[in-house]
Design a protein around this motif. Structure first.
Motif, PDB file in Angstrom:
ATOM      1  N   LYS A   1       0.786  -1.044   0.175  1.00  0.00           N
ATOM      2  CA  LYS A   1       0.004   0.002  -0.119  1.00  0.00           C
ATOM      3  C   LYS A   1       0.968   1.030   0.014  1.00  0.00           C
TER       4      LYS A   1
ATOM      5  N   SER B   1       4.898   0.904   0.940  1.00  0.00           N
ATOM      6  CA  SER B   1       5.140   0.090   2.236  1.00  0.00           C
ATOM      7  C   SER B   1       4.268  -1.137   2.016  1.00  0.00           C
ATOM      8  N   VAL B   2       4.620  -1.872   3.025  1.00  0.00           N
ATOM      9  CA  VAL B   2       3.659  -3.065   2.971  1.00  0.00           C
ATOM     10  C   VAL B   2       2.246  -2.713   3.518  1.00  0.00           C
ATOM     11  N   ARG B   3       1.371  -3.432   3.153  1.00  0.00           N
ATOM     12  CA  ARG B   3      -0.104  -3.151   3.661  1.00  0.00           C
ATOM     13  C   ARG B   3      -0.031  -3.234   4.945  1.00  0.00           C
ATOM     14  N   PRO B   4      -0.688  -2.272   5.871  1.00  0.00           N
ATOM     15  CA  PRO B   4      -0.916  -2.661   7.352  1.00  0.00           C
ATOM     16  C   PRO B   4      -1.451  -3.915   7.285  1.00  0.00           C
ATOM     17  N   GLY B   5      -0.855  -4.625   8.249  1.00  0.00           N
ATOM     18  CA  GLY B   5      -1.298  -5.787   8.786  1.00  0.00           C
ATOM     19  C   GLY B   5      -0.640  -7.154   7.979  1.00  0.00           C
ATOM     20  N   VAL B   6       0.442  -6.578   7.504  1.00  0.00           N
ATOM     21  CA  VAL B   6       1.337  -7.667   6.830  1.00  0.00           C
ATOM     22  C   VAL B   6       2.808  -7.238   7.642  1.00  0.00           C
ATOM     23  N   LEU B   7       3.396  -8.181   8.345  1.00  0.00           N
ATOM     24  CA  LEU B   7       4.255  -8.051   9.222  1.00  0.00           C
ATOM     25  C   LEU B   7       5.537  -8.467   8.219  1.00  0.00           C
TER      26      LEU B   7
ATOM     27  N   THR C   1      -1.507 -10.968   8.532  1.00  0.00           N
ATOM     28  CA  THR C   1      -2.427 -11.364   9.406  1.00  0.00           C
ATOM     29  C   THR C   1      -3.801 -11.160   9.198  1.00  0.00           C
TER      30      THR C   1
END
Lengths: 100, 365
Positions: free
Chosen positions: A58, A61-67, A96
């Motif tokens: 997103k 960066s990585v999509r929030p919720g991706v660790l 996640t």
């Protein structure tokens, strides 16, 4: 640069053959001499992700919720997008955002 | 979003491992914990396990979730939350002498390629943690597998069926096992999300219930959520070495939940405490005593707890069996005549005496 990338929690479904572990050779981005997480993300998006890239990234960066973990360490502790990767690093991405 | 300034102090980003664990001061920190009042962060992996388990123990003790001698069914889906819950509970039960008789209870929805794998996970847990396992299937209980249901209704509302059916299936399975209590793996993210969804739906009855750590205390088998304050991020990191065994529901990308979930994750990135703050807000909602709430009765057909004449599962089953699978789903798009708003409402008002009842959402906690 040789890196080992692992995808889990459903992210592997976005990749060819749903392969979880990828041993890859990632070149530095234009104008830089090292690979940062930011560079790695755009490389992964361009070269590995086959469908629904919005499930993985997103913005830049990585999509929030991706660790993301670099050598088992939370990437937020390693500098996040600016973290500089080293030869033979293992980078793990886990979503996640799934049932459970 | 700009993440470089999130930490402020250390601008040139340092490589992994240059910071030490704030708890032991010896090992390299591996995890940044969500910022909450007492949480230590950053922390090394070894200390994380200790602190993670201690916090759940503290939640169990502070809320007196269990009494010695109770038979407790662990709702086990084979997913990450329930797998971690089964492991942590059996550890804590042993370590702190809770005196609980623990079981795994699984529901087989009949989703090819999903439950097959995750039931394997549960069967492995049965052996690894030495917990007896009971499996109840949708096919046995309702005569329909989820695959059959998706064939009949498509991918749009299938999660409604699955959720409603699962809730009953757990209760029936737990009754069969003569369990005193059911524990589920719902985590802090789940609860914050449910608070938001219940606000969006205007479902006051569920809003007031959804933050309770224990529900159904007046019913036959209460349920509790030991992970109420546990962040999903940490539940995912905890069993990292066996993450590859954890299954993903193949139908879930279409779940309505996704949108609120993504919002929660966006909030978490900007301000990790937001999840706990939302739960806190949910807990602090006070409903005026003059508000008429739906009365809880029992379903005329199956005897399950219900605020309507028929429980949701029986309504949905009725629809499936009569070839009208959209019966009982939501308020809109009830069928081809979606223009029939008036008709809808008329139908709604004959069924509902309280104005609140018509606003019930599809998910239940």
């Amino acid at each position: 640069m040789h890196l080992t990338l692992e995808f889990g929690g459903g992210l592997e479904l976005l990749l060819e053959n749903s392969t979880k572990v990828h041993k890859v050779e990632v070149p530095p981005q234009d104008g830089e001499n090292m690979v940062t997480m930011k560079g790695l993300l755009s490389w992964v998006k361009a070269n590995l992700i086959k469908e629904r890239p919005e499930m993985f990234v997103k913005g830049d960066s990585v999509r929030p919720g991706v660790l993301a973990l670099i050598n088992d360490c939370d990437w937020e502790l390693c500098g996040g997008l600016d973290a500089e990767l080293e030869e033979k690093d293992v980078v793990v991405f886990i979503s996640t955002l799934h049932g459970g | 979003m700009d993440s470089s300034s999130a930490d402020g102090a250390r601008l040139p980003p340092s490589r992994a491992g240059s910071r030490l664990c704030v708890r032991c001061g010896e090992r390299k920190a591996a995890l940044k914990r969500p910022k909450t009042l007492e949480q230590v962060s950053p922390i090394c992996r070894e200390c994380f396990y200790v602190v993670f388990e201690d916090e759940i123990h503290q939640t169990i003790v502070d809320n007196t979730l269990f009494k010695a001698g109770e038979r407790v069914a662990i709702g086990a889906s084979g997913g990450k939350d329930s797998t971690v819950l089964a492991y942590v509970l059996s550890e804590l039960n042993r370590r702190h002498n809770y005196g609980l008789d623990l079981f795994l209870l699984s529901v087989d929805e009949g989703i090819t390629g999903y439950r097959d794998d995750s039931l394997e996970t549960v069967k492995r847990n049965e052996i690894q943690y030495g917990l007896p396992l009971k499996i109840v299937s949708y096919k046995d209980l309702y005569g329909w597998t989820m695959d059959d249901i998706v064939k009949a209704i498509g991918l749009k509302n299938n999660c409604t069926f699955c959720g409603v059916f699962r809730r009953q299936a757990l209760d029936r399975g737990a009754a069969l096992l003569k369990a005193d209590k059911i524990v589920t793996g719902h985590n802090a993210d789940d609860i914050a999300e449910t608070v938001l969804l219940n606000i969006l739906r205007g479902d006051i009855a569920r809003l007031s219930r959804c933050t309770f750590i224990t529900t159904g205390e007046d019913g036959p088998i209460p349920r509790c959520k030991p992970f109420k304050y546990t962040y999903e991020k940490e539940i995912v990191i905890y069993p990292l070495y066996e993450i590859s065994h954890i299954s993903v529901c193949i139908y879930s990308p279409n779940a309505y939940r996704g949108f609120a979930r993504e919002f929660i994750k966006d909030l978490e990135r900007m301000r990790p405490r937001a999840i706990l703050d939302i739960i806190k807000s949910g807990e602090n909602f006070r409903i005026s005593t003059t508000t008429r709430m739906p009365e809880q009765g029992t379903c005329e057909r199956c005897g399950y707890i219900s605020s309507q004449k028929l429980c949701k599962a029986c309504v949905l089953l009725d629809g499936l069996n009569r070839g009208l699978p959209k019966l009982g789903i939501g308020r809109t798009k009830a069928g081809p005549g979606a223009d029939g708003d008036g008709k809808q409402r008329a139908k709604g008002s004959e069924r509902n005496t309280s104005s609140l009842q018509g606003k019930h959402g599809n998910f239940d906690f």
